[in-house]
Design an enzyme around this catalytic site. Structure first.
Site, PDB file in Angstrom:
ATOM      1  N   ARG A  95      -1.099  14.242  12.617  1.00 28.86           N
ATOM      2  CA  ARG A  95      -0.703  14.203  11.285  1.00 28.86           C
ATOM      3  C   ARG A  95      -0.459  15.438  10.472  1.00 28.86           C
ATOM      4  O   ARG A  95      -1.032  15.974   9.623  1.00 28.86           O
ATOM      5  CB  ARG A  95      -1.510  13.386  10.488  1.00 28.86           C
ATOM      6  CG  ARG A  95      -1.790  11.963  11.165  1.00 28.86           C
ATOM      7  CD  ARG A  95      -0.811  10.787  11.255  1.00 28.86           C
ATOM      8  NE  ARG A  95      -0.296  10.187  10.189  1.00 28.86           N
ATOM      9  CZ  ARG A  95      -0.763   9.120   9.465  1.00 28.86           C
ATOM     10  NH1 ARG A  95      -2.049   8.807   9.758  1.00 28.86           N
ATOM     11  NH2 ARG A  95      -0.121   8.894   8.440  1.00 28.86           N
TER      12      ARG A  95
ATOM     13  N   CYS B  55      -5.705  11.378  11.841  1.00 28.29           N
ATOM     14  CA  CYS B  55      -6.328  10.330  12.206  1.00 28.29           C
ATOM     15  C   CYS B  55      -6.275  10.025  13.740  1.00 28.29           C
ATOM     16  O   CYS B  55      -5.552  10.798  14.318  1.00 28.29           O
ATOM     17  CB  CYS B  55      -5.986   8.946  11.276  1.00 28.29           C
ATOM     18  SG  CYS B  55      -4.293   8.600  11.670  1.00 28.29           S
TER      19      CYS B  55
ATOM     20  N   LYS C  89       0.970  -1.353   0.006  1.00 29.23           N
ATOM     21  CA  LYS C  89      -0.144   0.028  -0.152  1.00 29.23           C
ATOM     22  C   LYS C  89       0.714   1.388   0.025  1.00 29.23           C
ATOM     23  O   LYS C  89       0.809   2.178  -0.985  1.00 29.23           O
ATOM     24  CB  LYS C  89      -0.977  -0.156   1.387  1.00 29.23           C
ATOM     25  CG  LYS C  89      -1.581   1.420   1.574  1.00 29.23           C
ATOM     26  CD  LYS C  89      -2.381   1.332   2.643  1.00 29.23           C
ATOM     27  CE  LYS C  89      -1.775   1.735   3.953  1.00 29.23           C
ATOM     28  NZ  LYS C  89      -1.617   3.168   4.263  1.00 29.23           N
ATOM     29  N   ASN C  90       1.856   1.279   0.755  1.00 33.31           N
ATOM     30  CA  ASN C  90       2.637   2.634   1.244  1.00 33.31           C
ATOM     31  C   ASN C  90       3.734   2.861  -0.029  1.00 33.31           C
ATOM     32  O   ASN C  90       4.367   3.813  -0.109  1.00 33.31           O
ATOM     33  CB  ASN C  90       3.149   2.271   2.170  1.00 33.31           C
ATOM     34  CG  ASN C  90       2.061   2.553   3.398  1.00 33.31           C
ATOM     35  OD1 ASN C  90       1.156   2.994   3.202  1.00 33.31           O
ATOM     36  ND2 ASN C  90       2.621   2.542   4.665  1.00 33.31           N
TER      37      ASN C  90
ATOM     38  N   ARG D 163      -8.832  -0.691   4.424  1.00 31.19           N
ATOM     39  CA  ARG D 163      -7.993   0.364   3.948  1.00 31.19           C
ATOM     40  C   ARG D 163      -6.833  -0.023   3.354  1.00 31.19           C
ATOM     41  O   ARG D 163      -6.139   0.391   2.332  1.00 31.19           O
ATOM     42  CB  ARG D 163      -7.788   1.623   4.935  1.00 31.19           C
ATOM     43  CG  ARG D 163      -9.050   2.355   5.040  1.00 31.19           C
ATOM     44  CD  ARG D 163      -8.639   3.392   5.936  1.00 31.19           C
ATOM     45  NE  ARG D 163      -7.454   4.285   5.343  1.00 31.19           N
ATOM     46  CZ  ARG D 163      -7.238   5.493   5.933  1.00 31.19           C
ATOM     47  NH1 ARG D 163      -7.668   5.967   6.712  1.00 31.19           N
ATOM     48  NH2 ARG D 163      -6.280   6.478   5.118  1.00 31.19           N
TER      49      ARG D 163
ATOM     50  N   ASP E 111       4.260   0.841  12.288  1.00 29.25           N
ATOM     51  CA  ASP E 111       2.976   0.128  11.679  1.00 29.25           C
ATOM     52  C   ASP E 111       2.916  -1.435  12.156  1.00 29.25           C
ATOM     53  O   ASP E 111       1.841  -1.852  12.193  1.00 29.25           O
ATOM     54  CB  ASP E 111       2.966   0.119   9.951  1.00 29.25           C
ATOM     55  CG  ASP E 111       2.863   1.672   9.594  1.00 29.25           C
ATOM     56  OD1 ASP E 111       3.003   1.651   8.406  1.00 29.25           O
ATOM     57  OD2 ASP E 111       2.314   2.466  10.234  1.00 29.25           O
TER      58      ASP E 111
ATOM     59  N   VAL F  60       6.997   7.226  17.169  1.00 33.17           N
ATOM     60  CA  VAL F  60       6.803   8.007  15.727  1.00 33.17           C
ATOM     61  C   VAL F  60       5.693   8.764  15.897  1.00 33.17           C
ATOM     62  O   VAL F  60       5.457  10.008  15.505  1.00 33.17           O
ATOM     63  CB  VAL F  60       6.651   7.103  14.605  1.00 33.17           C
ATOM     64  CG1 VAL F  60       6.332   7.709  13.335  1.00 33.17           C
ATOM     65  CG2 VAL F  60       8.185   6.306  14.528  1.00 33.17           C
TER      66      VAL F  60
ATOM     67  N   ARG G 117      -4.725  10.436   4.000  1.00 35.96           N
ATOM     68  CA  ARG G 117      -3.483  11.450   4.158  1.00 35.96           C
ATOM     69  C   ARG G 117      -2.710  11.454   2.901  1.00 35.96           C
ATOM     70  O   ARG G 117      -2.308  12.169   2.477  1.00 35.96           O
ATOM     71  CB  ARG G 117      -2.745  10.999   5.470  1.00 35.96           C
ATOM     72  CG  ARG G 117      -3.310  11.647   6.515  1.00 35.96           C
ATOM     73  CD  ARG G 117      -2.148  11.382   7.723  1.00 35.96           C
ATOM     74  NE  ARG G 117      -0.818  11.672   7.153  1.00 35.96           N
ATOM     75  CZ  ARG G 117      -0.665  12.936   7.183  1.00 35.96           C
ATOM     76  NH1 ARG G 117      -1.325  13.928   7.121  1.00 35.96           N
ATOM     77  NH2 ARG G 117       0.507  13.393   6.615  1.00 35.96           N
TER      78      ARG G 117
HETATM   79  C1  EPZ Z   1       3.726   7.235   6.415  1.00 31.89           C
HETATM   80  O1  EPZ Z   1       2.854   8.249   6.908  1.00 31.89           O
HETATM   81  C2  EPZ Z   1       2.831   5.689   6.241  1.00 31.89           C
HETATM   82  N1  EPZ Z   1       1.686   6.030   5.340  1.00 31.89           N
HETATM   83  C3  EPZ Z   1       2.531   5.581   7.532  1.00 31.89           C
HETATM   84  O2  EPZ Z   1       1.705   4.334   7.347  1.00 31.89           O
HETATM   85  C4  EPZ Z   1       3.564   5.079   8.458  1.00 31.89           C
HETATM   86  O3  EPZ Z   1       3.150   4.903   9.878  1.00 31.89           O
HETATM   87  C5  EPZ Z   1       4.636   6.435   8.686  1.00 31.89           C
HETATM   88  O4  EPZ Z   1       4.986   6.870   7.412  1.00 31.89           O
HETATM   89  C6  EPZ Z   1       5.779   6.301   9.489  1.00 31.89           C
HETATM   90  O5  EPZ Z   1       6.629   5.147   8.699  1.00 31.89           O
HETATM   91  C7  EPZ Z   1       1.903   6.097   4.093  1.00 31.89           C
HETATM   92  O6  EPZ Z   1       3.088   5.852   3.733  1.00 31.89           O
HETATM   93  C8  EPZ Z   1       0.719   6.276   3.271  1.00 31.89           C
HETATM   94  P1  EPZ Z   1       5.759  10.622   8.565  1.00 31.89           P
HETATM   95  P2  EPZ Z   1       3.537   9.805   6.909  1.00 31.89           P
HETATM   96  O7  EPZ Z   1       5.639  11.904   7.856  1.00 31.89           O
HETATM   97  O8  EPZ Z   1       4.235   9.991   5.725  1.00 31.89           O
HETATM   98  C9  EPZ Z   1       5.104  14.181  11.781  1.00 31.89           C
HETATM   99  C10 EPZ Z   1      -0.194   2.943   7.667  1.00 31.89           C
HETATM  100  O9  EPZ Z   1      -0.415   2.336   8.490  1.00 31.89           O
HETATM  101  N2  EPZ Z   1       5.139  15.137  10.750  1.00 31.89           N
HETATM  102  O10 EPZ Z   1       6.964   9.978   8.299  1.00 31.89           O
HETATM  103  O11 EPZ Z   1       2.398  10.553   7.297  1.00 31.89           O
HETATM  104  C11 EPZ Z   1       4.014  13.132  11.996  1.00 31.89           C
HETATM  105  O12 EPZ Z   1       2.894  13.608  12.751  1.00 31.89           O
HETATM  106  C12 EPZ Z   1       0.389   4.386   7.733  1.00 31.89           C
HETATM  107  O13 EPZ Z   1       0.170   2.293   6.537  1.00 31.89           O
HETATM  108  C13 EPZ Z   1       4.938  16.297  11.242  1.00 31.89           C
HETATM  109  O14 EPZ Z   1       5.045  16.982  12.187  1.00 31.89           O
HETATM  110  O15 EPZ Z   1       4.589   9.547   8.327  1.00 31.89           O
HETATM  111  C14 EPZ Z   1       4.570  12.118  12.510  1.00 31.89           C
HETATM  112  O16 EPZ Z   1       4.697  12.263  14.023  1.00 31.89           O
HETATM  113  C15 EPZ Z   1       0.081   4.924   9.282  1.00 31.89           C
HETATM  114  N3  EPZ Z   1       4.842  17.470  10.119  1.00 31.89           N
HETATM  115  C16 EPZ Z   1       6.080  11.944  12.083  1.00 31.89           C
HETATM  116  O17 EPZ Z   1       6.295  13.272  11.557  1.00 31.89           O
HETATM  117  C17 EPZ Z   1       4.625  16.960   8.692  1.00 31.89           C
HETATM  118  O18 EPZ Z   1       4.781  17.904   7.881  1.00 31.89           O
HETATM  119  C18 EPZ Z   1       6.551  10.886  11.015  1.00 31.89           C
HETATM  120  O19 EPZ Z   1       5.602  10.977  10.041  1.00 31.89           O
HETATM  121  C19 EPZ Z   1       4.772  15.889   8.391  1.00 31.89           C
HETATM  122  C20 EPZ Z   1       4.973  14.622   9.425  1.00 31.89           C
END
Ligand code: EPZ
Length: 416
Positions: free
Chosen positions: A121, A116, A22-23, A397, A305, A327, A92
């Site tokens: 996020r 979520c 998916k990702n 999803r 995850d 995370v 997202r």
């Molecule tokens: C991706 O989410 C994945 N989603 C998530 O999988 C996964 O858990 C996550 O990466 C971490 O590996 C997809 O790929 C579609 P991040 P993402 O930006 O990109 C903060 C699943 O179950 N942050 O690496 O949203 C954020 O809040 C999902 O498949 C900011 O503060 O994750 C988090 O605390 C869940 N500001 C941290 O960074 C921003 O502008 C890492 O989030 C962006 C992120």
């Protein structure tokens, strides 16, 4: 009903083929917008999030056809328009369209993507990074509009590692003017797959798999046919199902090379794991040998995850374990649901202390997000009696038909 009924106690046996990631699919589908032509994405999982991404591409004028797991995207009639709020809101990954659309047509307006239950996020780092590439962004209460004549390369020293920001900047940089440096870049296998796709299309990207990506902008990209790698999180989830229920299953196509930290922890929990060229053989119920400590982090550390499925395993097997979630700020929503099944878990700050000494019993429990919902099914496989997991749509999803897959492996499970 939007639910699953499980009668716990059956061991699992047999083989299940692991779906495409998916990702990896979501950013690669977004990346097709960079290419004026027809791209063919093979092994693309038939799941709700991919469906929403397909709808978003169609709302932008693309033609999107699915034949089994092959998705064909024709972007020759791409036009700027508002993306449907219902698809943007529920997923997202719609934010990933930002970089690609700005690179291709220079204008985007969209509502803020949904947060979520696992965390707020925010997208602040996405927006401030794109502004540094020359994008003018006007934010308003519900969303924002963004505009850029031509994106300009920039050198980024990001304040923290973000998968989504790395992906968005990659998509913005491949057609930008000049050079872009992303450091620290996320190193997840899904990012590496995106780099492979873009390089096949003619992008100039160095540092794949490292924490520093260097992108030299090019004038245009060419259509490609690309096959999505197997989903390491889905493979890990089925592995946890076996560690809860017992038995022996073969995870066909599981990407063992991308799952080192997960496999190491599975062995520490007492499962037998054998990696062979075309998959992973998992045998035996988990039984914690020593104290088990999980700490989630950026790849190659233990993936956030997989945190909930492993919490389910720890709750049903043996001794006390500890899980640190580093995370997302709110990723223990599964705990009250596991407690309804008799689990003994206490939370202090970002750490959950799991006492696995009790046998779980069936209960009616609520899925509240994707991975937590899958973890409740995993726990129910080992619980005494009947469980009902409500809100199946969260699980749909990210998992292709998890009920049929588990039933074929011998679980007593059905749609409810
Ligand atoms: C991706 O989410 C994945 N989603 C998530 O999988 C996964 O858990 C996550 O990466 C971490 O590996 C997809 O790929 C579609 P991040 P993402 O930006 O990109 C903060 C699943 O179950 N942050 O690496 O949203 C954020 O809040 C999902 O498949 C900011 O503060 O994750 C988090 O605390 C869940 N500001 C941290 O960074 C921003 O502008 C890492 O989030 C962006 C992120």
């Amino acid at each position: 009903m939007d639910a699953v009924r499980i009668y716990g106690g059956n061991c699992l046996k047999g083989q299940t083929e692991i779906q495409g990631s998916k990702n990896a699919s979501l950013p690669i589908l977004a990346a097709t917008l960079l290419i004026n032509g027809i791209c063919e994405i093979e092994n693309c999982p038939d799941i709700a999030d991919v469906y929403h991404m397909q709808r978003l591409l169609e709302s932008l004028g693309c033609k999107v056809e699915r034949e089994g797991t092959l998705v064909r995207v024709d972007t020759r009639c791409l036009r700027e328009c508002d993306m449907p709020a219902d698809s943007v809101g529920v997923m997202r990954s719609s934010i990933m369209l930002l970089g690609a659309l700005l690179a291709r047509i220079g204008r985007v307006s969209m509502e803020y993507p949904g947060g979520c239950v696992i965390g707020a996020r925010p997208i602040d780092l996405h927006l401030q990074s794109l502004r540094r590439m020359g994008v003018v962004i006007e934010q308003h209460e519900k969303g924002f509009s963004a505009e850029a004549a031509r994106l300009k390369g920039a050198v980024f020293r990001l304040p923290f590692v973000s998968v989504g920001v790395t992906e968005n900047l990659l998509l913005a940089a491949v057609l930008a003017e000049g050079v872009t440096v992303i450091k620290p870049a996320a190193r997840e296998p899904e990012i590496q797959a995106l780099c492979d796709f873009l390089r096949m299309a003619g992008a100039k990207i160095e540092g794949k798999g490292s924490d520093c990506l260097v992108i030299h902008g090019v004038e245009s990209l060419i259509p490609v046919r690309y096959s999505i790698p197997a989903d390491r999180i889905v493979a890990g989830t089925y592995m946890c199902a076996c560690m809860c229920a017992g038995g022996s299953i073969f995870l066909k196509g599981a990407p063992a090379g991308d799952m080192r930290s997960v496999l190491d922890q599975a062995c520490r929990l007492g499962a037998m794991v054998e990696c062979v060229p075309d998959g992973i053989l998992v045998t035996g119920r988990a039984r914690i040998c020593g104290p088990c400590v999980l700490r989630t982090g950026c790849y190659p550390d233990f993936p956030t995850d997989m945190q909930s499925p492993f919490m389910a395993v720890m709750a049903v097997c043996g001794k006390t374990g500890r899980i640190e979630e580093n995370v997302f700020e709110n990723r223990f929503r599964i705990v009250p649901e596991l407690e309804k099944m008799g689990a003994d878990i206490s939370i202090v700050g970002n750490t959950a202390y799991v006492n696995g000494s009790r046998r779980l019993h069936g209960a009616i429990v609520q899925a509240q997000e994707l991975r937590g919902g899958a973890a409740l099914i995993v726990a129910a496989l080992a619980a005494q009696g009947t469980s009902i997991v409500v809100n199946r749509h969260y699980i749909d999803r990210g998992y292709e038909d998890i009920v049929s897959h588990l039933r074929e492996l011998g679980a007593d499970i059905e749609l409810a």
